[in-house]
Design a protein around this motif. Structure first.
Motif, PDB file in Angstrom:
ATOM      1  N   LEU A 116      69.421 -95.853  65.579  1.00 19.15           N
ATOM      2  CA  LEU A 116      70.206 -95.765  64.353  1.00 19.15           C
ATOM      3  C   LEU A 116      70.914 -97.085  64.049  1.00 19.15           C
ATOM      4  O   LEU A 116      70.967 -97.515  62.896  1.00 19.15           O
ATOM      5  CB  LEU A 116      71.229 -94.635  64.479  1.00 19.15           C
ATOM      6  N   HIS A 117      71.446 -97.727  65.076  1.00 19.96           N
ATOM      7  CA  HIS A 117      72.214 -98.954  64.873  1.00 19.96           C
ATOM      8  C   HIS A 117      71.433-100.220  65.203  1.00 19.96           C
ATOM      9  O   HIS A 117      71.984-101.321  65.077  1.00 19.96           O
ATOM     10  CB  HIS A 117      73.488 -98.905  65.722  1.00 19.96           C
ATOM     11  N   ALA A 159      70.153 -89.406  62.115  1.00 24.76           N
ATOM     12  CA  ALA A 159      71.551 -89.579  61.705  1.00 24.76           C
ATOM     13  C   ALA A 159      72.253 -88.232  61.568  1.00 24.76           C
ATOM     14  O   ALA A 159      73.401 -88.069  61.996  1.00 24.76           O
ATOM     15  CB  ALA A 159      71.613 -90.349  60.391  1.00 24.76           C
ATOM     16  N   PHE A 161      64.623 -91.570  60.416  1.00 27.41           N
ATOM     17  CA  PHE A 161      65.987 -92.121  60.384  1.00 27.41           C
ATOM     18  C   PHE A 161      67.016 -91.076  59.964  1.00 27.41           C
ATOM     19  O   PHE A 161      68.023 -90.874  60.660  1.00 27.41           O
ATOM     20  CB  PHE A 161      66.051 -93.314  59.425  1.00 27.41           C
ATOM     21  N   LYS A 162      66.790 -90.413  58.845  1.00 24.00           N
ATOM     22  CA  LYS A 162      67.790 -89.481  58.321  1.00 24.00           C
ATOM     23  C   LYS A 162      68.029 -88.310  59.267  1.00 24.00           C
ATOM     24  O   LYS A 162      69.195 -87.979  59.570  1.00 24.00           O
ATOM     25  CB  LYS A 162      67.391 -88.984  56.936  1.00 24.00           C
ATOM     26  N   GLU A 188      71.218 -93.435  69.213  1.00 27.77           N
ATOM     27  CA  GLU A 188      72.158 -94.440  68.716  1.00 27.77           C
ATOM     28  C   GLU A 188      71.503 -95.823  68.706  1.00 27.77           C
ATOM     29  O   GLU A 188      71.731 -96.633  67.801  1.00 27.77           O
ATOM     30  CB  GLU A 188      73.414 -94.466  69.589  1.00 27.77           C
TER      31      GLU A 188
END
Length: 208
Positions: free
Chosen positions: A109-110, A70, A66-67, A106
């Motif tokens: 992430l979302h 991002a 995840f990080k 994206e």
């Protein structure tokens, strides 16, 4: 509306109805296929390979992805490739495989399936572009026996097939965002990667 357009609308509806985990997996599969078919090989597109690999890991339940996903997207947004300069700015990020990877990231992430719809759209756009290149490279005229609708239809059907293949993994994929055991990650990742269809040859003249 042509057959491929009908199929494309059906893909859109299916994607908007699936869990985010399935949408991310679909986005990874489609973006990977575009990378393998990548006709331009632009440096920026190639530089996104690590990001796509992160999306693959994330789709299989690796929360540590995840990080860095991002951070990579953040770096893209402050780079020269993200701009409002139209044709005056660099267009590398508009390369279909590059855009598909960014949308896939994206999507994860979302947790938003709408980004997977954009990935599917880029795959359709990529067919148009490859057909254009094939016409220019192999014929040099406007009278070639290419069948764009057949190629677009094949892409839309492939997307349906990918969603069908993902359906048995829906429950597992819905849990992936919250992390899966390492051994389960490995098995799921292998299963997902095996779903990437073998890229067809560059479109050419139809056989008779």
């Amino acid at each position: 509306m042509t057959d491929w357009q009908t199929l494309n609308e059906q893909v859109r509806s299916r994607l908007l109805a699936v869990d985010a985990g399935t949408a991310v997996a679909f986005a990874a599969i489609t973006a990977e296929r575009l990378m393998r078919l990548n006709p331009q090989g632009l440096p920026f597109t190639q530089s996104l390979r690590p990001l796509l690999d992160l999306v693959w890991r994330a789709a299989a339940g690796d929360q540590t992805a995840f990080k860095p996903i991002a951070v990579t997207l953040g770096e893209f947004y402050i780079s020269e490739y993200y701009h409002n300069e139209g044709q005056d700015g660099p267009d590398d990020a508009d390369d279909d495989p590059a855009a598909a990877i960014l949308y896939a990231a994206e999507c994860y992430l979302h947790a938003e399936p709408a980004f997977a719809v954009h990935v599917a759209g880029r795959a359709i756009d990529a067919v148009d572009y490859r057909m254009e290149l094939a016409s220019e490279d192999y014929t040099g005229d406007d009278d070639s026996d290419f069948d764009p609708d057949a190629a677009l239809n094949a892409e839309a059907r492939q997307q349906h097939a990918d969603l069908d293949a993902l359906a048995p993994y829906a429950t597992q994929l819905s849990r992936a965002r919250f992390g899966l055991p390492v051994d389960e990650q490995g098995l799921l990742l292998a299963a997902l990667r095996a779903m990437v269809a073998t890229p067809p040859p560059t479109p050419g003249a139809l056989t008779t």
